[in-house]
Design an enzyme around this catalytic site. Structure first.
Site, PDB file in Angstrom:
ATOM      1  CG  HIS A  81      27.496  56.835  45.320  1.00  0.00           C
ATOM      2  ND1 HIS A  81      26.195  57.400  45.773  1.00  0.00           N
ATOM      3  CD2 HIS A  81      28.369  57.679  46.169  1.00  0.00           C
ATOM      4  CE1 HIS A  81      26.488  58.541  46.215  1.00  0.00           C
ATOM      5  NE2 HIS A  81      27.798  58.610  46.589  1.00  0.00           N
ATOM      6  CD  GLU A  82      32.110  56.405  47.198  1.00  0.00           C
ATOM      7  OE1 GLU A  82      32.738  57.574  46.925  1.00  0.00           O
ATOM      8  OE2 GLU A  82      31.036  56.315  47.828  1.00  0.00           O
TER       9      GLU A  82
ATOM     10  CG  HIS B 234      31.940  60.996  44.324  1.00  0.00           C
ATOM     11  ND1 HIS B 234      31.540  62.333  44.555  1.00  0.00           N
ATOM     12  CD2 HIS B 234      31.301  60.463  45.306  1.00  0.00           C
ATOM     13  CE1 HIS B 234      30.422  62.139  45.426  1.00  0.00           C
ATOM     14  NE2 HIS B 234      30.369  61.210  46.080  1.00  0.00           N
TER      15      HIS B 234
ATOM     16  CG  HIS C  26      26.095  63.529  46.779  1.00  0.00           C
ATOM     17  ND1 HIS C  26      26.310  63.210  48.139  1.00  0.00           N
ATOM     18  CD2 HIS C  26      27.183  62.809  46.419  1.00  0.00           C
ATOM     19  CE1 HIS C  26      27.101  62.110  48.588  1.00  0.00           C
ATOM     20  NE2 HIS C  26      27.591  61.920  47.189  1.00  0.00           N
TER      21      HIS C  26
END
Length: 327
Positions: A220-221, A224, A230
């Site tokens: 998930h990170e 980014h 999101h």
């Protein structure tokens, strides 16, 4: 009638005396040594002292009178007949092997192991330059091993190489600084991969959370690094990274140092947990700090590392990895 002359010399420490007519020459001496000692002229070398030095067949002056050498010390340097026989046998055997293919020894050729240098260079570039456990929390060496396991995870490495993700610092998050009554933050990404924080520990600091859950947070990170919000693009990339990590992890989640070291069976996730609030920027980051304005918790004030110092160390680590990969 003219008397003969006697000439003495030594060979391998043994004295030898030969009689010659007064008109005999150095060439006659070489012939006599061949017939008497079975040493061919080509192997003969004389050390004559004083003054004349070394004379070797064929001689510079083949008619040098032996009468001029009667007062000299003469040493014959030449192999013994037995040594000459051994040399001759070895030469014959070598010639036979050279001309007989069945007797040749085929040298063993070891194949050069293939190494994908581009892949090696990419793994040194697209990785986490610096791993930082929190030194003021219990057992930072275990946290370091956890971070190393994430860095070396086959699936993570493959995905980072594919997307060309290079992260400056991978560090752990202090649970106390990212927990409220409503939620628990599992990870943070600062400045598109400058620093990624992960919640490794349980809330009670008595163990570590499930490895696969933390690895999913890391996926998930990493997304980014590309998208801050999101939105749909972000979630599509996150899902793609998760599939890549699972598909390239031939160890099915890696290998823990022990069965329990990185696993907390009671930590199955709780309501209110969320990955993060999106990619975030600004402020001075201090290792262990929880706010974006640069404030430092009391427990970390003596162990904090400024963001600029941390990133300088990360840059040095990255350059070292690239140099090592190019060797």
């Amino acid at each position: 009638m003219t008397d003969n002359i006697s000439l003495s010399l030594s060979h391998h420490g043994s004295p030898h005396t030969f009689d010659f007519p007064p008109t005999a020459t150095i060439s006659d001496l070489a012939e006599r040594i061949y017939t008497s000692l079975s040493i061919p002229q080509a192997h003969q070398k004389f050390i004559i002292t004083p003054k004349l030095g070394i004379l070797k067949y064929p001689f510079p002056n083949p008619i040098l009178p032996l009468s001029s050498l009667l007062s000299k010390k003469i040493i014959l340097l030449a192999p013994l007949p037995s040594e000459l026989s051994s040399l001759a046998a070895a030469a014959v055997a070598s010639t036979s092997r050279t001309h007989n293919p069945t007797q040749r020894k085929t040298p063993t050729v070891k194949p050069t192991p293939y190494r994908d240098w581009q892949k090696t260079q990419d793994h040194a570039t697209y990785t986490f330059s610096t791993l930082r456990p929190l030194p003021y929390l219990p057992n930072p060496e275990k946290s370091l091993r956890f971070l190393q396991r994430l860095r070396d995870d086959a699936g993570i490495k493959a995905s980072m190489r594919k997307h060309k993700f290079a992260v400056g610092v991978l560090t752990e998050m202090n649970p106390a600084e990212h927990t409220t009554h409503e939620s628990r933050t599992l990870g943070l990404n600062r400045n598109r991969g400058e620093i990624i924080e992960l919640r490794l520990r349980t809330d009670a600091y008595d163990g570590y959370r499930d490895y696969r859950t933390i690895r999913k947070t890391l996926c998930h990170e990493l997304a980014h690094n590309v998208y801050g919000e999101h939105d749909r693009d972000f979630w599509d990339l996150t899902n793609a990274i998760e599939k890549e990590v699972e598909g390239n992890d031939w160890r099915a989640g890696g290998h823990a140092l022990t069965d329990q070291e990185f696993y907390n069976p009671e930590d199955g996730g709780v309501d209110g947990e969320h990955m993060d609030g999106g990619g975030w920027t600004g402020g001075e980051f201090v290792l262990g700090g929880g706010s974006s304005d640069g404030s430092v918790p009391a427990s970390a004030k003596h162990d904090g590392i400024g963001r600029r110092e941390l990133m300088a160390q990360a840059a040095e680590e990255r350059m070292k990895r690239q140099r090592d990969a190019g060797k």
